[in-house]
Enzyme design. Structure first.
Site, PDB file in Angstrom:
ATOM      1  N   CYS A   2      75.876  78.461  18.026  1.00 40.94           N
ATOM      2  CA  CYS A   2      76.889  79.242  16.725  1.00 40.94           C
ATOM      3  C   CYS A   2      76.398  78.462  15.559  1.00 40.94           C
ATOM      4  O   CYS A   2      75.735  77.772  15.620  1.00 40.94           O
ATOM      5  CB  CYS A   2      77.321  78.747  17.292  1.00 40.94           C
ATOM      6  SG  CYS A   2      78.291  78.999  18.760  1.00 40.94           S
ATOM      7  N   ARG A  27      69.465  82.053  14.963  1.00 43.39           N
ATOM      8  CA  ARG A  27      69.738  80.703  16.017  1.00 43.39           C
ATOM      9  C   ARG A  27      70.440  81.431  16.988  1.00 43.39           C
ATOM     10  O   ARG A  27      70.471  80.412  17.993  1.00 43.39           O
ATOM     11  CB  ARG A  27      71.290  79.991  15.285  1.00 43.39           C
ATOM     12  CG  ARG A  27      70.510  78.587  14.434  1.00 43.39           C
ATOM     13  CD  ARG A  27      72.013  78.390  13.614  1.00 43.39           C
ATOM     14  NE  ARG A  27      72.883  77.280  14.256  1.00 43.39           N
ATOM     15  CZ  ARG A  27      72.297  76.211  14.311  1.00 43.39           C
ATOM     16  NH1 ARG A  27      71.272  75.292  13.381  1.00 43.39           N
ATOM     17  NH2 ARG A  27      72.917  75.336  14.852  1.00 43.39           N
ATOM     18  N   TRP A  74      77.626  82.108  19.647  1.00 42.85           N
ATOM     19  CA  TRP A  74      76.905  82.448  20.598  1.00 42.85           C
ATOM     20  C   TRP A  74      78.057  81.885  22.290  1.00 42.85           C
ATOM     21  O   TRP A  74      78.650  80.786  22.029  1.00 42.85           O
ATOM     22  CB  TRP A  74      75.968  81.218  20.680  1.00 42.85           C
ATOM     23  CG  TRP A  74      75.033  81.570  22.005  1.00 42.85           C
ATOM     24  CD1 TRP A  74      73.666  82.885  22.129  1.00 42.85           C
ATOM     25  CD2 TRP A  74      75.008  80.772  23.171  1.00 42.85           C
ATOM     26  NE1 TRP A  74      72.946  82.590  23.167  1.00 42.85           N
ATOM     27  CE2 TRP A  74      73.265  80.766  23.787  1.00 42.85           C
ATOM     28  CE3 TRP A  74      74.995  79.374  23.761  1.00 42.85           C
ATOM     29  CZ2 TRP A  74      72.814  80.847  24.570  1.00 42.85           C
ATOM     30  CZ3 TRP A  74      74.485  78.771  24.833  1.00 42.85           C
ATOM     31  CH2 TRP A  74      73.326  79.859  25.752  1.00 42.85           C
ATOM     32  N   ASN A 100      81.701  74.470  16.714  1.00 44.36           N
ATOM     33  CA  ASN A 100      80.334  74.745  17.213  1.00 44.36           C
ATOM     34  C   ASN A 100      80.790  73.359  18.910  1.00 44.36           C
ATOM     35  O   ASN A 100      80.708  72.514  18.595  1.00 44.36           O
ATOM     36  CB  ASN A 100      79.247  74.915  16.639  1.00 44.36           C
ATOM     37  CG  ASN A 100      78.384  75.712  15.691  1.00 44.36           C
ATOM     38  OD1 ASN A 100      79.030  76.942  15.857  1.00 44.36           O
ATOM     39  ND2 ASN A 100      78.169  75.505  15.025  1.00 44.36           N
ATOM     40  N   GLY A 101      80.155  73.923  19.618  1.00 42.38           N
ATOM     41  CA  GLY A 101      79.931  72.993  20.847  1.00 42.38           C
ATOM     42  C   GLY A 101      80.777  73.255  21.793  1.00 42.38           C
ATOM     43  O   GLY A 101      81.415  74.727  21.953  1.00 42.38           O
ATOM     44  N   GLU A 480      53.769  77.007  28.615  1.00 41.02           N
ATOM     45  CA  GLU A 480      54.067  78.078  27.817  1.00 41.02           C
ATOM     46  C   GLU A 480      53.282  79.425  27.343  1.00 41.02           C
ATOM     47  O   GLU A 480      54.548  79.847  26.365  1.00 41.02           O
ATOM     48  CB  GLU A 480      53.307  76.988  26.613  1.00 41.02           C
ATOM     49  CG  GLU A 480      53.500  76.719  25.589  1.00 41.02           C
ATOM     50  CD  GLU A 480      54.704  77.079  24.740  1.00 41.02           C
ATOM     51  OE1 GLU A 480      55.661  77.521  24.032  1.00 41.02           O
ATOM     52  OE2 GLU A 480      56.042  76.806  25.219  1.00 41.02           O
ATOM     53  N   LYS A 484      56.951  82.712  26.458  1.00 42.11           N
ATOM     54  CA  LYS A 484      57.060  83.097  25.821  1.00 42.11           C
ATOM     55  C   LYS A 484      56.731  84.437  25.670  1.00 42.11           C
ATOM     56  O   LYS A 484      58.105  84.839  25.681  1.00 42.11           O
ATOM     57  CB  LYS A 484      55.407  82.976  23.979  1.00 42.11           C
ATOM     58  CG  LYS A 484      55.447  81.594  24.100  1.00 42.11           C
ATOM     59  CD  LYS A 484      56.427  81.885  22.827  1.00 42.11           C
ATOM     60  CE  LYS A 484      56.807  79.902  22.385  1.00 42.11           C
ATOM     61  NZ  LYS A 484      57.123  79.701  22.389  1.00 42.11           N
ATOM     62  N   GLU A 487      60.666  85.172  26.553  1.00 41.75           N
ATOM     63  CA  GLU A 487      61.671  85.011  26.020  1.00 41.75           C
ATOM     64  C   GLU A 487      61.641  85.657  25.372  1.00 41.75           C
ATOM     65  O   GLU A 487      63.018  86.390  25.086  1.00 41.75           O
ATOM     66  CB  GLU A 487      61.054  83.405  25.162  1.00 41.75           C
ATOM     67  CG  GLU A 487      61.519  82.246  25.512  1.00 41.75           C
ATOM     68  CD  GLU A 487      61.010  80.742  24.568  1.00 41.75           C
ATOM     69  OE1 GLU A 487      61.873  80.287  24.161  1.00 41.75           O
ATOM     70  OE2 GLU A 487      59.859  81.881  23.735  1.00 41.75           O
ATOM     71  N   HIS A 503      48.601  78.276  46.630  1.00 40.15           N
ATOM     72  CA  HIS A 503      49.039  77.981  47.473  1.00 40.15           C
ATOM     73  C   HIS A 503      50.675  78.043  47.071  1.00 40.15           C
ATOM     74  O   HIS A 503      52.165  78.220  47.679  1.00 40.15           O
ATOM     75  CB  HIS A 503      50.283  76.133  47.002  1.00 40.15           C
ATOM     76  CG  HIS A 503      48.563  74.992  47.620  1.00 40.15           C
ATOM     77  ND1 HIS A 503      48.169  74.620  49.165  1.00 40.15           N
ATOM     78  CD2 HIS A 503      47.391  74.932  46.607  1.00 40.15           C
ATOM     79  CE1 HIS A 503      46.965  73.799  48.280  1.00 40.15           C
ATOM     80  NE2 HIS A 503      46.980  73.936  47.407  1.00 40.15           N
ATOM     81  N   LYS A 602      68.756  79.202  18.827  1.00 42.52           N
ATOM     82  CA  LYS A 602      67.585  78.745  18.207  1.00 42.52           C
ATOM     83  C   LYS A 602      67.647  76.860  18.551  1.00 42.52           C
ATOM     84  O   LYS A 602      66.128  76.341  19.247  1.00 42.52           O
ATOM     85  CB  LYS A 602      66.920  78.715  16.979  1.00 42.52           C
ATOM     86  CG  LYS A 602      65.895  77.587  15.626  1.00 42.52           C
ATOM     87  CD  LYS A 602      65.133  78.677  16.083  1.00 42.52           C
ATOM     88  CE  LYS A 602      63.984  77.635  15.808  1.00 42.52           C
ATOM     89  NZ  LYS A 602      62.432  78.052  16.956  1.00 42.52           N
TER      90      LYS A 602
END
Length: 607
Positions: A2, A27, A74, A100-101, A480, A484, A487, A503, A602
């Site tokens: 947020c 963000r 958010w 925010n939070g 990674e 990516k 995402e 396996h 973000k």
């Protein structure tokens, strides 16, 4: 996550508030809103969706105001909707709050306030704060906010205004807030990116601090009513650094910035004469580092992958036991730490809630805590015992790219320093220093293959699944690369150590399954060739990231991208870049919003 923006001064507030929350779009958010004081009234507008939707609503109102607050949300409590968007009001409609939070005891507080006669409009935890402030308000907004927050458990960065007072009250606990000081005007934001168009002089609030901001200035206090003398800091980022600079997306711009950001991370830190890294933020702790029996790297997401590369580097170069911990799990598993333990917290923003909690737990158990972060003045930078800035500049794209490679190169210098103060020879140190210094130009060579990688992406952008495989230092790169792709393209992708393929994951391989190998020349080269052959004989489609001039693997696979040679420990910095570009181009070809992928934020400032 947020975003919060506030303004009080002589200029029109609405354009400043809208501009501020637009600068926080990266963000991640699902709704936006503003509350301003105008003509002795509190005017509230909020809208689910993009900020442009909110702008349309506001443009019809012709609001004239010089004080207000704004927010991008958010969702945590309550679905994304117009009503659940911030700001939230009290019963009377005179108090507006942005937050925010997460308020962890919001259900208990909600029941308490209902018994007091308060009527709630939404299921959000933020609305509870508005009603709490109303409950305690007797004409002093700062005091009412302080009393309200004494009842709150959880994390918050809040801004509060009252219909009858020309004042903004803000408070912080675990969620960043900064005050910007202009000429006869003051700004509030959860990120300096919202402010640097207007001012470079800022004050960062610490946990447990509140501020009252009026036309005459601001006063900082804490929950115990002690006045705090604020420290004014100067923001060094420029506005140009957070603009796209001609690129279609921030993510692509940031991928192409990596030769520069790596140079910035290295600058002044390599001693060629002694074959050692010079890291000023660790100097005061060199004795503790030399005596350390155990290194823990803690992080989340992409930073965790950087930490995994760091684990390989530190154990190989320094010969010290090293572990990588998800910060989100660290404090819940009773980690065994003491004064001979060193905990490095890795985070781009410096505000990641789980990583901050891990630092707090490590400090409680007596460990030395050190930070590796990007944002000067961030919480991690202030809460740790020392550390290193990566100097990557503002990273706007939600999917981290340049921060990852900068974190890895900083970790390589940490490994070098640890090795040289313990047992690593001068000659070995010189070899690493030389290799690190060559990386920016070698990254530039990789970026010249952008068009080739885009053409490869055209072959794969309709795929529904990907498998990424690597060994040794490049196993974290496989993780990674898969992250990516997930995402920003929403394609299911998994990363594995290549030897683990048989396996389980080998059952997935057929002619429709693209398999990406990170297969550079290394001590496991022959083994990775065997793994490629296992995929090819099952009709898998193979894309390989290989070393320059490697004809053997090039002739074995369907598509190959070459990267320059370097020492094993630094190869992840080169091999990850083709995977960043692959993910980017696939997402663009799928018509997706690369910079603002769905459901992601973000800076994750909640658990």
């Amino acid at each position: 996550m947020c975003g919060i923006v506030g303004y009080i001064g002589k200029k029109e507030a609405v354009p400043i508030l809208i501009d501020g929350i637009k600068r926080l779009e990266y963000r991640g958010y699902d709704s936006a809103g503003i509350a301003v004081l105008a003509d002795n009234d509190l005017i509230l507008q909020k809208k689910a969706g993009r900020i442009s939707e909110l702008e349309k609503e506001i443009s019809n109102l012709k609001i004239h105001s010089t004080i207000g607050i704004a927010h991008t949300r958010w969702a945590t409590h309550g679905e994304p909707s117009d009503s659940n968007a911030h700001p939230h009001l009290d019963c009377s409609g005179e108090i507006a709050v942005v937050h925010n939070g997460i308020i962890e005891n919001n259900n208990t507080l909600r029941e308490f306030l209902k018994r007091k006669g308060h009527k709630f409009r939404t299921p959000t935890d933020t609305e509870v704060i508005a009603h709490l402030v109303e409950e305690y308000y007797k004409g002093d907004l700062l005091q009412a906010t302080r009393f309200a927050l004494a009842e709150v458990e959880g994390t918050y960065g809040i801004a509060v205004i009252h219909k009858r007072k020309r004042e903004i009250v803000i408070a912080r606990m675990g969620s960043p807030l900064v005050v910007g000081q202009g000429k006869d005007e003051y700004f509030v934001a959860s990120d300096v990116a919202a402010l640097i168009h207007y001012t470079r002089e800022v004050v960062y609030l610490e946990d447990g601090e509140l501020a009252s901001i009026t036309d005459e200035g601001y006063m900082v206090t804490n929950l115990n009513e002690d006045e705090i003398i604020p420290k004014i800091e100067e923001v060094t980022w420029t506005l140009d650094e957070i603009e796209k600079g001609g690129y279609p997306h921030y993510m692509l711009k940031e991928i192409f910035e990596q030769p520069t950001t790596l140079e910035n991370a290295i600058r002044g830190r390599l001693n060629f004469t002694e074959g050692i890294a010079r890291l000023d933020g660790l100097d005061m702790n060199l004795e503790a580092l030399q005596d350390a029996e155990r290194i823990i790297l803690t992080a989340c997401g992409t930073a965790w992958h950087a930490g995994l590369v760091g684990e390989y580097m530190i154990e190989k170069t320094a010969g010290i036991a090293c572990e990588v911990e998800y910060a989100s799990e660290f404090r819940y598993r009773s980690p065994i730490l003491d004064e001979r333990s060193v905990v490095f917290a890795i985070t781009q923003s410096g505000e990641t809630a789980d990583t901050l909690a891990a630092v707090k737990e490590a400090k409680r158990k007596g460990a030395l805590t050190l930070g590796i972060c990007n944002v000067v003045g961030s919480s991690i930078a202030r809460k740790t015992d020392g550390g290193i800035y990566i100097h990557a500049g503002p990273e706007i794209g939600v999917a981290s790219t340049k921060a990852f490679t900068s974190q890895v190169i900083v970790l390589s210098m940490v490994a070098l320093l640890l090795g040289r103060i313990r047992h690593l020879s001068y000659e070995e140190g010189r070899e690493i220093v030389e290799a690190i210094s060559e990386l920016p130009s070698r990254v530039g060579k990789v970026l010249k293959q952008n068009k080739k990688i885009m053409n490869i992406a055209r072959k794969f952008y309709k795929s529904n699944n990907f498998l990424f495989l690597g060994r040794s230092y490049n196993y974290p790169v496989a993780l990674e690369g898969a992250l990516k792709l997930k995402e920003i393209s929403y394609i299911h992708a998994e990363g594995y150590p290549a030897a683990e393929m048989k396996h389980g994951p080998i059952a997935l391989i057929d002619e429709k399954m693209p398999v990406v190998f990170i297969a550079t020349k290394s001590m496991v080269y022959d083994k990775i060739i065997s793994n490629i052959q296992e995929v090819k004989c099952r009709k898998g489609i193979v894309l390989a990231v290989i070393s320059e001039g490697d004809e053997e693997i090039k002739n074995l696979v369907d598509y190959a991208v070459e990267v320059p040679l370097t020492i094993d420990m630094l190869s992840p910095i080169l091999t990850t870049i083709p995977l960043q570009l692959l993910a980017y181009h696939i997402a663009v070809m799928r018509g997706l919003d690369v910079d603002k992928p769905r459901n992601l934020a973000k800076s994750v400032t909640v658990e």
